[in-house]
Design a protein around this motif. Structure first.
Motif, short mmCIF file in Angstrom:
data_model
loop_
_atom_site.label_atom_id
_atom_site.label_comp_id
_atom_site.label_asym_id
_atom_site.label_seq_id
_atom_site.Cartn_x
_atom_site.Cartn_y
_atom_site.Cartn_z
N SER A 83 25.39 9.74 18.50
CA SER A 83 24.87 9.06 17.32
C SER A 83 23.57 9.72 16.91
O SER A 83 22.92 10.41 17.69
CB SER A 83 24.65 7.57 17.62
OG SER A 83 23.68 7.42 18.62
N TYR A 84 23.20 9.50 15.66
CA TYR A 84 21.94 10.02 15.13
C TYR A 84 21.51 9.12 13.98
O TYR A 84 22.30 8.34 13.45
CB TYR A 84 22.08 11.47 14.68
CG TYR A 84 23.01 11.67 13.51
CD1 TYR A 84 22.53 11.71 12.21
CD2 TYR A 84 24.38 11.81 13.69
CE1 TYR A 84 23.38 11.88 11.13
CE2 TYR A 84 25.24 11.98 12.63
CZ TYR A 84 24.74 12.02 11.35
OH TYR A 84 25.59 12.17 10.28
N ASP A 85 20.25 9.24 13.59
CA ASP A 85 19.74 8.50 12.43
C ASP A 85 19.73 9.44 11.23
O ASP A 85 19.19 10.54 11.31
CB ASP A 85 18.33 7.99 12.71
CG ASP A 85 18.32 6.94 13.81
OD1 ASP A 85 19.31 6.18 13.92
OD2 ASP A 85 17.34 6.87 14.57
N ASP A 86 20.34 9.00 10.12
CA ASP A 86 20.38 9.84 8.92
C ASP A 86 19.04 9.80 8.18
O ASP A 86 18.08 9.18 8.65
CB ASP A 86 21.57 9.47 8.03
CG ASP A 86 21.42 8.11 7.37
OD1 ASP A 86 20.33 7.49 7.43
OD2 ASP A 86 22.42 7.64 6.77
N ASN A 88 18.09 8.18 5.72
CA ASN A 88 17.68 6.82 5.35
C ASN A 88 17.38 5.94 6.55
O ASN A 88 17.17 4.74 6.41
CB ASN A 88 18.77 6.16 4.49
CG ASN A 88 19.05 6.95 3.23
OD1 ASN A 88 18.13 7.50 2.63
ND2 ASN A 88 20.30 7.02 2.84
N GLY A 89 17.41 6.53 7.73
CA GLY A 89 17.13 5.77 8.95
C GLY A 89 18.33 4.96 9.46
O GLY A 89 18.17 4.16 10.37
N GLU A 90 19.51 5.17 8.86
CA GLU A 90 20.70 4.45 9.30
C GLU A 90 21.36 5.18 10.46
O GLU A 90 21.45 6.40 10.47
CB GLU A 90 21.69 4.30 8.15
CG GLU A 90 21.19 3.41 7.04
CD GLU A 90 22.22 3.22 5.94
OE1 GLU A 90 23.42 3.06 6.27
OE2 GLU A 90 21.83 3.24 4.77
N LYS A 91 21.84 4.42 11.42
CA LYS A 91 22.52 4.98 12.59
C LYS A 91 23.91 5.46 12.18
O LYS A 91 24.67 4.75 11.56
CB LYS A 91 22.62 3.92 13.69
CG LYS A 91 23.28 4.37 14.96
CD LYS A 91 22.42 5.17 15.88
CE LYS A 91 21.39 4.34 16.60
NZ LYS A 91 20.50 5.22 17.39
#
Length: 107
Positions: A83-86, A88-91
């Motif tokens: 997983s990573y944060d895009d 926009n800070g979304e997982k």
């Protein structure tokens, strides 16, 4: 049991190749696998699944040199999840096959 994935399919895009600062190569591509069957109504159905594929080192170098969109390949590797944060800070979650062997099947 061992985490082992084998796929035979067609490459959906020209591979994306990156060379890291260390000089090591990284390849990203997608592979489509097709399944054909007849459903209970007697209708022929074709189902396509897309698989995200990643390769490192020598395998990535082979992909860079010989693999193009549309080529039929067989790959073997392991299934991974990350997983990573895009932006926009979304997982975001990614499932991919990390390839350790590739076999070029089509001309």
């Amino acid at each position: 049991m061992k985490n082992k994935v084998q796929l035979i399919g067609n490459v959906g895009n020209d591979p994306e190749i990156k060379t890291l600062d260390s000089g090591r190569k990284l390849a990203h591509l997608s592979i489509a696998t097709n399944e054909k069957y007849t459903n209970d109504k007697g209708e022929k159905v074709e189902q396509t699944e897309w698989h995200r594929v990643t390769a490192w080192g020598k395998t990535a170098e082979i992909i860079e040199k010989y693999v193009v969109k549309g080529k039929e390949v067989a790959v073997e590797g392991k299934l991974t999840h990350r997983s990573y944060d895009d932006k926009n800070g979304e997982k975001r979650y990614v499932t991919e096959v990390v390839v350790n062997e590739i076999l070029l099947l089509s001309k």
